[in-house]
Write an enzyme that holds these catalytic residues in place. Structure first.
Site, PDB file in Angstrom:
ATOM      1  N   HIS A 198       0.856  -1.196   0.000  1.00 32.44           N
ATOM      2  CA  HIS A 198       0.000   0.000   0.000  1.00 32.44           C
ATOM      3  C   HIS A 198       0.885   1.236   0.000  1.00 32.44           C
ATOM      4  O   HIS A 198       2.066   1.167   0.349  1.00 32.44           O
ATOM      5  CB  HIS A 198      -0.882   0.059   1.260  1.00 32.44           C
ATOM      6  CG  HIS A 198      -2.000  -0.936   1.288  1.00 32.44           C
ATOM      7  ND1 HIS A 198      -1.821  -2.250   1.614  1.00 32.44           N
ATOM      8  CD2 HIS A 198      -3.323  -0.794   1.021  1.00 32.44           C
ATOM      9  CE1 HIS A 198      -2.980  -2.879   1.553  1.00 32.44           C
ATOM     10  NE2 HIS A 198      -3.916  -2.014   1.189  1.00 32.44           N
ATOM     11  N   LYS A 213       0.168   4.412   4.707  1.00 37.24           N
ATOM     12  CA  LYS A 213      -0.739   3.501   5.430  1.00 37.24           C
ATOM     13  C   LYS A 213      -0.063   2.992   6.703  1.00 37.24           C
ATOM     14  O   LYS A 213       1.011   2.404   6.639  1.00 37.24           O
ATOM     15  CB  LYS A 213      -1.159   2.324   4.543  1.00 37.24           C
ATOM     16  CG  LYS A 213      -2.105   1.358   5.258  1.00 37.24           C
ATOM     17  CD  LYS A 213      -2.756   0.379   4.294  1.00 37.24           C
ATOM     18  CE  LYS A 213      -3.610  -0.667   4.995  1.00 37.24           C
ATOM     19  NZ  LYS A 213      -4.758  -0.095   5.725  1.00 37.24           N
TER      20      LYS A 213
HETATM   21  N1  LIG Z   1     -12.807  -0.352   3.933  1.00 42.70           N
HETATM   22  C1  LIG Z   1     -12.150  -0.041   2.807  1.00 42.70           C
HETATM   23  O1  LIG Z   1     -12.514  -0.479   1.688  1.00 42.70           O
HETATM   24  C2  LIG Z   1     -10.970   0.860   2.868  1.00 42.70           C
HETATM   25  C3  LIG Z   1     -10.471   1.231   4.079  1.00 42.70           C
HETATM   26  N2  LIG Z   1      -9.458   2.130   4.159  1.00 42.70           N
HETATM   27  C4  LIG Z   1      -9.078   2.539   5.497  1.00 42.70           C
HETATM   28  O2  LIG Z   1      -9.465   3.900   5.687  1.00 42.70           O
HETATM   29  C5  LIG Z   1      -8.650   4.498   6.673  1.00 42.70           C
HETATM   30  C6  LIG Z   1      -8.166   5.860   6.190  1.00 42.70           C
HETATM   31  O3  LIG Z   1      -7.262   5.701   5.127  1.00 42.70           O
HETATM   32  P1  LIG Z   1      -6.702   6.985   4.349  1.00 42.70           P
HETATM   33  O4  LIG Z   1      -7.809   7.861   3.918  1.00 42.70           O
HETATM   34  O5  LIG Z   1      -5.761   6.470   3.347  1.00 42.70           O
HETATM   35  O6  LIG Z   1      -5.886   7.724   5.518  1.00 42.70           O
HETATM   36  P2  LIG Z   1      -5.463   9.252   5.627  1.00 42.70           P
HETATM   37  O7  LIG Z   1      -4.286   9.290   6.545  1.00 42.70           O
HETATM   38  O8  LIG Z   1      -5.336   9.864   4.278  1.00 42.70           O
HETATM   39  O9  LIG Z   1      -6.712   9.958   6.339  1.00 42.70           O
HETATM   40  C7  LIG Z   1      -7.078   9.731   7.645  1.00 42.70           C
HETATM   41  C8  LIG Z   1      -7.832  10.941   8.146  1.00 42.70           C
HETATM   42  O10 LIG Z   1      -8.374  10.669   9.434  1.00 42.70           O
HETATM   43  C9  LIG Z   1      -8.345  11.865  10.186  1.00 42.70           C
HETATM   44  N3  LIG Z   1      -8.439  11.560  11.617  1.00 42.70           N
HETATM   45  C10 LIG Z   1      -7.510  11.050  12.430  1.00 42.70           C
HETATM   46  N4  LIG Z   1      -7.997  10.901  13.662  1.00 42.70           N
HETATM   47  C11 LIG Z   1      -9.273  11.336  13.629  1.00 42.70           C
HETATM   48  C12 LIG Z   1     -10.316  11.440  14.590  1.00 42.70           C
HETATM   49  N5  LIG Z   1     -10.127  11.089  15.861  1.00 42.70           N
HETATM   50  N6  LIG Z   1     -11.512  11.927  14.201  1.00 42.70           N
HETATM   51  C13 LIG Z   1     -11.720  12.302  12.933  1.00 42.70           C
HETATM   52  N7  LIG Z   1     -10.760  12.232  11.977  1.00 42.70           N
HETATM   53  C14 LIG Z   1      -9.557  11.755  12.329  1.00 42.70           C
HETATM   54  C15 LIG Z   1      -7.034  12.497   9.784  1.00 42.70           C
HETATM   55  O11 LIG Z   1      -7.092  13.856  10.035  1.00 42.70           O
HETATM   56  P3  LIG Z   1      -5.948  14.607  10.859  1.00 42.70           P
HETATM   57  O12 LIG Z   1      -4.832  14.775   9.916  1.00 42.70           O
HETATM   58  O13 LIG Z   1      -6.628  15.835  11.249  1.00 42.70           O
HETATM   59  O14 LIG Z   1      -5.594  13.771  12.038  1.00 42.70           O
HETATM   60  C16 LIG Z   1      -6.986  12.186   8.283  1.00 42.70           C
HETATM   61  O15 LIG Z   1      -7.580  13.213   7.531  1.00 42.70           O
HETATM   62  C17 LIG Z   1      -7.557   3.472   6.978  1.00 42.70           C
HETATM   63  O16 LIG Z   1      -7.918   2.736   8.136  1.00 42.70           O
HETATM   64  C18 LIG Z   1      -7.597   2.547   5.764  1.00 42.70           C
HETATM   65  O17 LIG Z   1      -7.118   1.252   6.010  1.00 42.70           O
HETATM   66  C19 LIG Z   1      -8.883   2.660   3.057  1.00 42.70           C
HETATM   67  C20 LIG Z   1      -9.310   2.285   1.812  1.00 42.70           C
HETATM   68  C21 LIG Z   1     -10.395   1.361   1.620  1.00 42.70           C
HETATM   69  O1  LIG Z   2      -5.457   1.879   3.449  1.00 44.54           O
HETATM   70  C1  LIG Z   2      -5.805   1.538   2.297  1.00 44.54           C
HETATM   71  O2  LIG Z   2      -5.488   2.143   1.272  1.00 44.54           O
HETATM   72  C2  LIG Z   2      -6.654   0.341   2.194  1.00 44.54           C
HETATM   73  N1  LIG Z   2      -7.082  -0.220   3.287  1.00 44.54           N
HETATM   74  C3  LIG Z   2      -7.945  -1.341   3.388  1.00 44.54           C
HETATM   75  C4  LIG Z   2      -7.226  -2.481   4.098  1.00 44.54           C
HETATM   76  O3  LIG Z   2      -6.544  -2.212   5.097  1.00 44.54           O
HETATM   77  O4  LIG Z   2      -7.379  -3.637   3.704  1.00 44.54           O
HETATM   78  C5  LIG Z   2      -8.524  -1.746   2.055  1.00 44.54           C
HETATM   79  C6  LIG Z   2      -7.602  -1.569   0.899  1.00 44.54           C
HETATM   80  O5  LIG Z   2      -6.573  -2.496   1.020  1.00 44.54           O
HETATM   81  C7  LIG Z   2      -7.049  -0.145   0.849  1.00 44.54           C
END
Ligand SMILES: NC(=O)C1=CN([C@@H]2O[C@H](COP(=O)(O)OP(=O)(O)OC[C@H]3O[C@@H](n4cnc5c(N)ncnc54)[C@H](OP(=O)(O)O)[C@@H]3O)[C@@H](O)[C@H]2O)C=CC1
Ligand SMILES: O=C(O)C1=N[C@H](C(=O)O)C[C@H](O)C1
Length: 283
Positions: free
Chosen positions: A166, A170
């Site tokens: 990833h 991540k």
């Molecule tokens: N289920 C699925 O299909 C998928 C899941 N994911 C998951 O999504 C999550 C986010 O990934 P990604 O977008 O790449 O990460 P990023 O680091 O780009 O974004 C995370 C965001 O969360 C915010 N954040 C942190 N703590 C808090 C809080 N307490 N309350 C509200 N906001 C908060 C951060 O803001 P700040 O900078 O202000 O702390 C930041 O903007 C991961 O767990 C990833 O594994 C990702 C892709 C697909």
């Molecule tokens: O953080 C990501 O980007 C993703 N997170 C999810 C995971 O932890 O499996 C889904 C996908 O892999 C993208």
């Protein structure tokens, strides 16, 4: 874009990569985007708001989230929250939404998953929780789970290697990989989650995992390799995703599915994306 029959959607956190992608997908689908978004400790809060598809979205830091949610609930009745924050926030955020009785889709991975499901189940709030929202990857995940349910122990003695690559930012081991590994364990393979190899180095991602350079900031390349005890039989399963669109679209499907369950007041309240797929609710 014409409005569709669906709930207002609040996306936490629109400052993040997935939050932004899913907020845009919600607007594309014709859902009303609530112009407030929780964030963490980010300096972005000082800016006040960010634009999502031309909509100014006000950022809400943790210390004022209770008051903000009460205002949002009053102004956007029937809202559903989508959460893409970080593993360290997942349990607390889910408890917060549950306490406030707001249905939600939890795409965020990591944290204590058993606790997460137990807390949400106990609260009786409607929710979809899944580490993977991409339709075809969910179908693969479901297939592995069905194989494990049908043929437990079928791969006993086999050796498993799992690599997941990833974007460098991540923080956790892939939640999807952990879910697939749980099925392999049921199939008889001894394998702990901490044996999953995380690839986060861009050079290794390009050279070894063959990630296109233009996907280094957003990709999920997973390879599961199995070998029989004497080495004479091998299997390999692979799913490689560039970008975030399939998760964003799947998250919108989850919202629309949840909206239907709420309207029908179904007895089951906690769902996975496999439930959403089974219901034929993924476009
Ligand atoms: N289920 C699925 O299909 C998928 C899941 N994911 C998951 O999504 C999550 C986010 O990934 P990604 O977008 O790449 O990460 P990023 O680091 O780009 O974004 C995370 C965001 O969360 C915010 N954040 C942190 N703590 C808090 C809080 N307490 N309350 C509200 N906001 C908060 C951060 O803001 P700040 O900078 O202000 O702390 C930041 O903007 C991961 O767990 C990833 O594994 C990702 C892709 C697909
Ligand atoms: O953080 C990501 O980007 C993703 N997170 C999810 C995971 O932890 O499996 C889904 C996908 O892999 C993208």
């Amino acid at each position: 874009m014409a409005k569709i029959d669906g709930p207002p959607v609040m996306v936490n956190a629109c400052t993040g990569k997935m939050g932004n992608a899913v907020a845009e997908a919600a607007v594309r689908a014709g859902l009303q985007l609530v112009p407030f978004s929780f964030t963490g400790e980010s300096e972005a809060v000082a800016i006040g708001n960010i634009g999502v598809s031309g909509i100014p979205v006000e950022l809400v830091p943790p210390e004022v989230r209770q008051q903000a949610l009460e205002d949002v609930r009053r102004d956007y009745p029937g809202l559903i929250i989508i959460d893409y924050t970080l593993p360290q926030a997942v349990n607390d955020n889910a408890s917060f939404y549950s306490r406030n009785g707001i249905p939600f889709v939890m795409g965020t991975t990591g944290g204590d998953r058993d606790q997460l499901r137990a807390d949400v189940e106990a609260s009786g709030v409607y929710a979809v929780i899944a580490p993977q929202m991409g339709k075809q990857v969910v179908a693969f995940q479901a297939t592995m789970q069905m194989m494990a349910d049908q043929f437990p122990g079928a791969f006993a003695g086999y050796k498993l290697e799992v690599e997941e690559s990833h974007q460098r930012s991540k923080v956790d081991t892939s939640g999807t990989a952990k879910a697939i590994v749980a099925s392999f364990r049921q199939l008889g393979i001894h394998f702990a989650d901490n044996e999953i190899q995380k690839v986060r180095d861009p050079m290794a991602q390009v050279d070894h995992m063959h990630v296109p350079e233009n996907a280094l900031q957003g990709h999920a390349f997973h390879t599961y390799s199995l070998r029989s005890p004497d080495g004479s039989v091998g299997f390999q399963f692979q799913h490689n995703v560039c970008g975030r669109e399939i998760y964003a679209e799947g998250s919108v499907d989850a919202v629309l599915f949840l909206y239907q369950q709420i309207q029908q007041q179904t007895q089951q309240r906690l769902f996975s994306m496999i439930d959403v797929l089974r219901a034929g609710a993924m476009r």
